[in-house]
Design a protein around this motif. Structure first.
Motif, PDB file in Angstrom:
ATOM      1  N   THR A  10       0.698  -1.093   0.049  1.00 27.25           N
ATOM      2  CA  THR A  10      -0.065   0.001   0.058  1.00 27.25           C
ATOM      3  C   THR A  10       0.860   1.227  -0.076  1.00 27.25           C
ATOM      4  OG1 THR A  10      -1.689  -1.127   1.068  1.00 27.25           O
ATOM      5  CG2 THR A  10      -1.745   1.090   1.272  1.00 27.25           C
ATOM      6  N   SER A  11       0.420   2.238  -0.826  1.00 24.16           N
ATOM      7  CA  SER A  11       1.351   3.624  -0.896  1.00 24.16           C
ATOM      8  C   SER A  11       1.013   4.326   0.485  1.00 24.16           C
ATOM      9  CB  SER A  11       0.635   4.278  -1.989  1.00 24.16           C
ATOM     10  OG  SER A  11       1.186   5.651  -1.813  1.00 24.16           O
ATOM     11  N   ILE A  12       2.085   4.868   0.978  1.00 28.92           N
ATOM     12  CA  ILE A  12       1.938   5.443   2.358  1.00 28.92           C
ATOM     13  C   ILE A  12       2.011   6.883   2.214  1.00 28.92           C
ATOM     14  CG2 ILE A  12       3.228   5.796   4.588  1.00 28.92           C
ATOM     15  CD1 ILE A  12       3.812   2.661   4.635  1.00 28.92           C
ATOM     16  N   GLY A  13       3.222   7.266   1.243  1.00 27.67           N
ATOM     17  CA  GLY A  13       3.248   8.609   1.028  1.00 27.67           C
ATOM     18  C   GLY A  13       4.477   8.870   0.200  1.00 27.67           C
ATOM     19  N   GLY A  21      10.558  20.826   1.620  1.00 28.06           N
ATOM     20  CA  GLY A  21       9.588  20.937   3.058  1.00 28.06           C
ATOM     21  C   GLY A  21       8.442  20.584   3.201  1.00 28.06           C
ATOM     22  N   GLU A  22       7.749  19.715   1.904  1.00 25.36           N
ATOM     23  CA  GLU A  22       6.644  19.254   1.809  1.00 25.36           C
ATOM     24  C   GLU A  22       6.639  17.694   2.007  1.00 25.36           C
ATOM     25  OE1 GLU A  22       3.853  20.702  -0.852  1.00 25.36           O
ATOM     26  OE2 GLU A  22       4.705  22.635  -0.562  1.00 25.36           O
ATOM     27  N   VAL A  23       5.842  16.881   2.753  1.00 28.32           N
ATOM     28  CA  VAL A  23       5.493  15.638   2.911  1.00 28.32           C
ATOM     29  C   VAL A  23       4.266  15.228   2.585  1.00 28.32           C
ATOM     30  CG1 VAL A  23       5.839  13.520   4.372  1.00 28.32           C
ATOM     31  CG2 VAL A  23       7.577  15.597   4.225  1.00 28.32           C
ATOM     32  N   TYR A  24       3.905  14.499   1.602  1.00 27.68           N
ATOM     33  CA  TYR A  24       2.369  13.821   1.181  1.00 27.68           C
ATOM     34  C   TYR A  24       2.204  12.742   1.686  1.00 27.68           C
ATOM     35  CZ  TYR A  24       2.587  18.007  -1.701  1.00 27.68           C
ATOM     36  OH  TYR A  24       2.766  19.363  -2.099  1.00 27.68           O
ATOM     37  N   ILE A  25       1.072  12.502   2.691  1.00 29.40           N
ATOM     38  CA  ILE A  25       0.774  11.036   3.276  1.00 29.40           C
ATOM     39  C   ILE A  25      -0.772  10.886   2.799  1.00 29.40           C
ATOM     40  CG2 ILE A  25      -0.002  10.016   5.314  1.00 29.40           C
ATOM     41  CD1 ILE A  25       3.132  10.936   5.192  1.00 29.40           C
ATOM     42  N   CYS A  26      -0.585   9.500   2.234  1.00 27.70           N
ATOM     43  CA  CYS A  26      -1.899   8.997   1.897  1.00 27.70           C
ATOM     44  C   CYS A  26      -3.018   8.624   3.079  1.00 27.70           C
ATOM     45  CB  CYS A  26      -1.536   7.553   1.009  1.00 27.70           C
ATOM     46  SG  CYS A  26      -0.546   8.103  -0.315  1.00 27.70           S
ATOM     47  N   THR A  27      -3.996   9.054   3.311  1.00 30.37           N
ATOM     48  CA  THR A  27      -4.589   8.749   4.708  1.00 30.37           C
ATOM     49  C   THR A  27      -5.296   7.366   4.381  1.00 30.37           C
ATOM     50  OG1 THR A  27      -6.432   9.961   3.992  1.00 30.37           O
ATOM     51  CG2 THR A  27      -5.066  11.153   5.232  1.00 30.37           C
ATOM     52  N   GLY A  28      -5.624   6.903   3.154  1.00 30.59           N
ATOM     53  CA  GLY A  28      -6.375   5.667   2.940  1.00 30.59           C
ATOM     54  C   GLY A  28      -5.657   4.501   3.994  1.00 30.59           C
ATOM     55  N   PHE A  29      -4.642   4.331   3.971  1.00 36.28           N
ATOM     56  CA  PHE A  29      -3.921   3.137   4.861  1.00 36.28           C
ATOM     57  C   PHE A  29      -4.110   3.536   6.255  1.00 36.28           C
ATOM     58  CE2 PHE A  29      -0.417   6.339   5.431  1.00 36.28           C
ATOM     59  CZ  PHE A  29       0.166   5.720   6.463  1.00 36.28           C
ATOM     60  N   MET A  30      -4.775   4.564   6.942  1.00 32.65           N
ATOM     61  CA  MET A  30      -4.843   4.982   8.334  1.00 32.65           C
ATOM     62  C   MET A  30      -5.905   4.062   9.014  1.00 32.65           C
ATOM     63  SD  MET A  30      -3.712   8.859   8.679  1.00 32.65           S
ATOM     64  CE  MET A  30      -2.368   9.463   7.943  1.00 32.65           C
ATOM     65  N   ASP A  31      -5.739   4.023  10.108  1.00 29.61           N
ATOM     66  CA  ASP A  31      -7.088   3.520  10.854  1.00 29.61           C
ATOM     67  C   ASP A  31      -8.283   4.250  11.030  1.00 29.61           C
ATOM     68  OD1 ASP A  31      -5.832   0.864  11.335  1.00 29.61           O
ATOM     69  OD2 ASP A  31      -5.120   1.479  13.138  1.00 29.61           O
ATOM     70  N   ALA A  32      -7.918   5.538  11.032  1.00 33.86           N
ATOM     71  CA  ALA A  32      -8.976   6.694  11.359  1.00 33.86           C
ATOM     72  C   ALA A  32      -8.543   7.821  10.472  1.00 33.86           C
ATOM     73  CB  ALA A  32      -8.945   6.911  12.832  1.00 33.86           C
ATOM     74  N   PRO A  33      -8.620   7.446   9.134  1.00 33.17           N
ATOM     75  CA  PRO A  33      -8.592   8.654   7.973  1.00 33.17           C
ATOM     76  C   PRO A  33      -9.289   9.873   8.337  1.00 33.17           C
ATOM     77  CG  PRO A  33      -9.635   6.749   7.167  1.00 33.17           C
ATOM     78  CD  PRO A  33      -9.266   6.436   8.356  1.00 33.17           C
TER      79      PRO A  33
END
Length: 53
Positions: A10-13, A21-33
């Motif tokens: 699964t893609s994380i970010g 200075g920017e980090v992109y995080i995929c919320t779909g893998f989180m328990d409570a997006p």
């Protein structure tokens, strides 16, 4: 650079050298997006034009 789960792939970010200075995080893998409302949408203009019924 993109990061993926070592177990399922699964893609994380990702980070982009052109966007320092920017980090992109995929919320779909989180328990409570829902706890993390999106601040931006990547490639929104390239989305599929499918309507859900």
């Amino acid at each position: 650079m993109r990061s993926f789960c070592a177990n399922c792939g699964t893609s994380i970010g990702y980070v982009d050298a052109g966007l320092s200075g920017e980090v992109y995080i995929c919320t779909g893998f989180m328990d409570a997006p829902e706890r993390f409302p999106p601040e931006a949408h990547g490639y929104w203009r390239m989305r599929l034009s499918i309507r859900c019924r």
